[in-house]
Design a protein around this motif. Structure first.
Motif, mmCIF file in Angstrom:
data_model
loop_
_atom_site.group_PDB
_atom_site.id
_atom_site.type_symbol
_atom_site.label_atom_id
_atom_site.label_comp_id
_atom_site.label_asym_id
_atom_site.label_seq_id
_atom_site.Cartn_x
_atom_site.Cartn_y
_atom_site.Cartn_z
ATOM 1 N N PRO A 1 74.613 12.678 -8.349
ATOM 2 C CA PRO A 1 73.480 11.719 -8.618
ATOM 3 C C PRO A 1 72.123 12.275 -8.897
ATOM 4 O O PRO A 1 71.906 13.271 -8.627
ATOM 5 C CB PRO A 1 73.463 11.236 -7.051
ATOM 6 C CG PRO A 1 74.081 12.248 -6.142
ATOM 7 C CD PRO A 1 75.067 12.971 -7.062
ATOM 8 N N GLU A 2 71.442 11.330 -9.534
ATOM 9 C CA GLU A 2 70.156 11.952 -10.249
ATOM 10 C C GLU A 2 69.318 10.804 -9.926
ATOM 11 O O GLU A 2 69.500 9.561 -10.410
ATOM 12 C CB GLU A 2 70.295 12.208 -11.714
ATOM 13 C CG GLU A 2 68.878 12.516 -12.415
ATOM 14 C CD GLU A 2 68.509 13.944 -11.983
ATOM 15 O OE1 GLU A 2 69.339 14.791 -11.754
ATOM 16 O OE2 GLU A 2 67.387 14.149 -11.973
ATOM 17 N N ILE A 3 68.057 10.977 -9.076
ATOM 18 C CA ILE A 3 67.092 10.041 -8.982
ATOM 19 C C ILE A 3 66.226 9.795 -10.257
ATOM 20 O O ILE A 3 65.958 10.542 -10.890
ATOM 21 C CB ILE A 3 66.123 10.705 -7.954
ATOM 22 C CG1 ILE A 3 66.751 10.949 -6.572
ATOM 23 C CG2 ILE A 3 65.170 9.454 -7.414
ATOM 24 C CD1 ILE A 3 67.444 10.104 -5.612
ATOM 25 N N GLU A 4 66.144 8.364 -10.368
ATOM 26 C CA GLU A 4 65.601 8.181 -11.468
ATOM 27 C C GLU A 4 64.061 8.500 -11.501
ATOM 28 O O GLU A 4 63.271 8.113 -10.369
ATOM 29 C CB GLU A 4 65.477 6.562 -11.813
ATOM 30 C CG GLU A 4 66.540 6.019 -12.201
ATOM 31 C CD GLU A 4 67.004 4.432 -12.516
ATOM 32 O OE1 GLU A 4 66.021 3.935 -11.467
ATOM 33 O OE2 GLU A 4 67.845 3.895 -12.936
ATOM 34 N N SER A 5 63.363 9.061 -12.477
ATOM 35 C CA SER A 5 61.705 9.272 -12.493
ATOM 36 C C SER A 5 61.135 7.854 -12.505
ATOM 37 O O SER A 5 61.513 7.086 -12.976
ATOM 38 C CB SER A 5 61.238 10.080 -13.616
ATOM 39 O OG SER A 5 61.965 11.410 -13.664
ATOM 40 N N PRO A 6 60.061 8.005 -11.958
ATOM 41 C CA PRO A 6 59.246 6.611 -11.824
ATOM 42 C C PRO A 6 58.871 6.296 -13.294
ATOM 43 O O PRO A 6 58.441 7.057 -14.302
ATOM 44 C CB PRO A 6 57.731 7.020 -11.071
ATOM 45 C CG PRO A 6 57.940 8.510 -11.000
ATOM 46 C CD PRO A 6 59.450 8.949 -11.143
ATOM 47 N N VAL A 7 58.878 4.819 -13.586
ATOM 48 C CA VAL A 7 58.659 4.594 -14.936
ATOM 49 C C VAL A 7 57.159 4.715 -15.236
ATOM 50 O O VAL A 7 56.739 5.074 -16.204
ATOM 51 C CB VAL A 7 59.009 2.988 -15.161
ATOM 52 C CG1 VAL A 7 58.650 2.652 -16.512
ATOM 53 C CG2 VAL A 7 60.516 2.715 -14.628
ATOM 54 N N GLU A 8 56.339 4.218 -14.303
ATOM 55 C CA GLU A 8 54.940 4.417 -14.459
ATOM 56 C C GLU A 8 54.419 5.176 -13.209
ATOM 57 O O GLU A 8 55.342 5.428 -12.273
ATOM 58 C CB GLU A 8 54.304 3.209 -14.687
ATOM 59 C CG GLU A 8 54.566 1.999 -13.687
ATOM 60 C CD GLU A 8 54.095 0.746 -13.992
ATOM 61 O OE1 GLU A 8 53.725 0.187 -13.015
ATOM 62 O OE2 GLU A 8 53.903 0.348 -15.208
ATOM 63 N N LYS A 9 53.170 5.514 -13.256
ATOM 64 C CA LYS A 9 52.631 6.370 -12.210
ATOM 65 C C LYS A 9 52.779 5.587 -10.991
ATOM 66 O O LYS A 9 52.286 4.296 -10.996
ATOM 67 C CB LYS A 9 51.190 6.640 -12.651
ATOM 68 C CG LYS A 9 50.876 8.141 -11.807
ATOM 69 C CD LYS A 9 49.457 8.475 -12.513
ATOM 70 C CE LYS A 9 48.721 9.971 -11.775
ATOM 71 N NZ LYS A 9 48.617 9.678 -10.335
ATOM 72 N N ILE A 10 52.945 6.233 -9.656
ATOM 73 C CA ILE A 10 53.241 5.472 -8.458
ATOM 74 C C ILE A 10 51.741 5.207 -7.879
ATOM 75 O O ILE A 10 50.959 6.276 -7.995
ATOM 76 C CB ILE A 10 54.233 6.307 -7.490
ATOM 77 C CG1 ILE A 10 55.552 6.459 -8.278
ATOM 78 C CG2 ILE A 10 54.204 5.502 -6.229
ATOM 79 C CD1 ILE A 10 56.342 5.396 -8.239
ATOM 80 N N ALA A 11 51.606 4.231 -7.394
ATOM 81 C CA ALA A 11 50.081 3.850 -7.072
ATOM 82 C C ALA A 11 49.917 4.639 -5.738
ATOM 83 O O ALA A 11 50.895 5.148 -5.027
ATOM 84 C CB ALA A 11 49.835 2.527 -6.858
#
Lengths: 499, 94
Positions: free
Chosen positions: A18-28
């Motif tokens: 399993p591989e966690i998806e990187s955040p699409v945009e910067k997390i607030a």
């Protein structure tokens, strides 16, 4: 290239891990806070007792690993039985191996980096399996499995499978939660955040934990917190009894004692003191005239990582040493060979397995100040190995982590910064005169602090505090940086708008 | 070693030069090879922070929330097992 690479082995496991998806945009900022708090809360839920054991199993388990528990968040008889040991071991193995060029990986290439990362995860998963299987094989749970009598019944395969599944799946989930933290959903690094959290909660619980447990092999029951128990048993009218109560509060070994608490407290002070020392290098901008500032280089340049590394090495030696003694004696190896490696002896009052002789004995910490003084050779060997490992690691790490003098010189160049009174070319040289010295002497002092706590009988609490506090500083730093960059939290500004 | 000092380089001067340039090239390429993911400019462990997972590798993609819910679900299943054990234990012991 040709030839065989260890990294290529990892490739086969790519599709199933399993591989966690990187955040699409910067997390607030606020979202990060939510992820941190949520992840931390779920991590702490791992202190749930394992299913299939008798109640209060933590007192009945015969425990050979009691002295490394608090450093790696390993909670006896709970889902966190392995704590962060697999993840931390895997990280150090791979990153140090890459830094020393023991593995053939070009981290400049994206694909190699991905394989490298998956390799760390795979190793963490595999180590969890190995540790869990080793613990179960060694009969660690045998006298606490519910409805099982080691002398009469046959091997309880069902219970073993159940325990193994619980420990391994929680360890894997913890690895994935570390990944969530690391991937930028939260502040700082997952491993260090979890360690800090565990140390912080345990320090408070050790002092004022109000749960009452029946003490093993005795008819008394005591509070979990050391201070709580002292206050509870304190009576104004019998000073003689009070002396005994106070003595007991400092020396009890089944539950946390005040001695450990004071060691932790002194250690916290020591780390904060050391954290403040730094050298400030005057820098100036090469683009704007008259812009000058200072670039601080901390004494603890590598933070608590050298101490963590040293104890990771020793903990693995202890764990695998214990497994080997068990395997050897089960295979019927000569007693002499087993006791050469390490001879464990049960301490009936605390149910800890203490080392008596053997190679492992010299690499284990003292159980009390008395033992420190009574076996000076072991004390010296132990302290020496911790300090040497820390210093070696600090020296290497200051070059192989991404903050080597060369890397910082490159950053300076990119940002148009130069050291005042020095030419551009000599920046790396100038930094190389300060950084390794700072990191080595910082690691030496920190390791000294950790070892001092151990020799006084801290049983790992002092070390855990060293690592915890220095990681807390790192995480806090990242938190503040983020807070300032994002212009504060929307949540707090909404709250302040209410007033 | 003293005898080999006076000897000319094996394979002649030409190949010695060749070997030297390849050695230099190799040294240069090893110098260029980053020692950690951060010095390759891709995040990763810094001097005080130990990070393991900063790239997005191929694999079974999962959302972080899925993992957190899985973890909570796992915890609850263990709690339910505990509760069942308590209940059945009450009935069998009495």
């Amino acid at each position: 290239m040709g030839g065989f690479r260890l990294l290529d082995l990892v490739q086969f496991f790519l599709p199933v891990l399993p591989e966690i998806e990187s955040p699409v945009e910067k997390i607030a900022f606020d979202e990060k806070v939510v992820y941190t708090v949520g992840g931390a809360f779920i991590f702490l839920l791992g202190q749930l007792p394992l299913y299939g054991l008798v109640s209060n199993a933590q007192f009945a388990i015969v425990d050979p690993l009691y002295n490394i528990r608090s450093i790696f968040a390993m909670e006896k008889g709970t889902l966190l039985e392995l704590g962060l040991l697999p993840v931390i071991t895997a990280a150090f193995i791979w990153q140090v191996a890459a830094g020393l060029r023991l593995i053939n990986a070009n981290l400049g290439l994206r694909y190699d980096r991905e394989l490298f990362q998956t390799g760390q995860k795979l190793t963490a998963f595999a180590l969890a399996v190995v540790y869990a299987a080793g613990l179960i094989y060694s009969g660690y749970y045998d006298n606490v499995i519910r409805g099982y009598d080691p002398l009469k019944d046959s091997t309880p395969i069902g219970s073993y499978v159940l325990l193994f599944t619980q420990i391994v799946s929680w360890s894997w989930l913890v690895t994935l939660m570390v990944e969530i933290f690391d991937k930028g959903y939260s502040f700082g690094s997952g491993v260090l955040s979890f360690l800090t959290l565990q140390v912080a909660t345990n320090t408070v619980a050790d002092l004022i934990g109000i749960e009452v447990f029946k003490v093993f092999n005795s008819n008394k029951s005591e509070s979990y917190g050391a201070l709580m128990n002292l206050v509870r048993n304190f009576s104004l009218f019998s000073p003689k009894k009070n002396a005994a109560t106070i003595w007991h509060a400092f020396t009890r070994i089944q539950l946390p004692n005040l001695n450990q608490f004071y060691i932790s407290l002194l250690t916290i002070g020591g780390v904060i003191l050391l954290q403040n020392y730094r050298i400030e290098i005057p820098i100036r901008s090469t683009k704007v005239r008259g812009m000058s500032n200072v670039f601080p280089i901390r004494l603890l340049y590598t933070g608590g990582l050298p101490v963590l590394f040293a104890f990771t090495v020793l903990a693995n030696v202890q764990v695998f040493g214990y497994f080997s003694t068990v395997v050897l004696s089960k295979l019927g190896a000569p007693q002499l060979l087993v006791s050469l490696l390490g001879k464990f002896e049960l301490n009936p009052t605390s149910n800890n397995l203490n080392l008596k002789t053997g190679i492992l004995f010299y690499l284990s910490n003292s159980t009390s100040l008395l033992q420190t003084l009574l076996s000076p050779i072991k004390t010296v060997v132990y302290a020496f190995s911790i300090v040497v490992l820390s210093v070696w690691f600090a020296n290497k790490w200051s070059y192989i982590s991404g903050s080597s003098p060369k890397d910082i010189a490159k950053q300076f160049k990119d940002q148009g910064i130069s050291i005042s009174g020095k030419r551009d070319i000599s920046i790396a040289k100038e930094l190389a005169r300060v950084i390794p010295v700072a990191s080595v002497s910082g690691a030496f002092l920190l390791a000294g602090l950790a070892v001092a706590g151990e020799l006084l009988g801290g049983l790992g609490k002092g070390v855990a505090t060293v690592v915890g506090v220095s990681s807390a500083f790192g995480v806090l730093e990242e938190f503040m940086l983020e807070y300032q960059q994002s212009g504060g939290s929307q949540f707090t500004s909404a709250l302040s708008g209410l007033q | 070693m003293s005898t080999s000092q006076s000897n000319p380089a094996p394979g002649g001067l030409r190949s010695a030069v060749k070997r030297k340039t390849t050695a230099d090239k190799k040294a240069q390429s090893t110098n260029a090879m980053p020692l950690s993911t951060r010095s390759a400019g891709a995040g990763g462990s810094s001097s005080t922070m130990m990070k393991l997972f900063t790239d997005e590798a191929q694999g079974l993609r999962v959302d972080p929330l899925v993992v957190l819910f899985l973890a909570v679900g796992f915890i609850f299943s263990v709690i339910i097992l505990h509760v069942f054990a308590k209940i059945t234990g009450k009935f069998t012991s009495s």
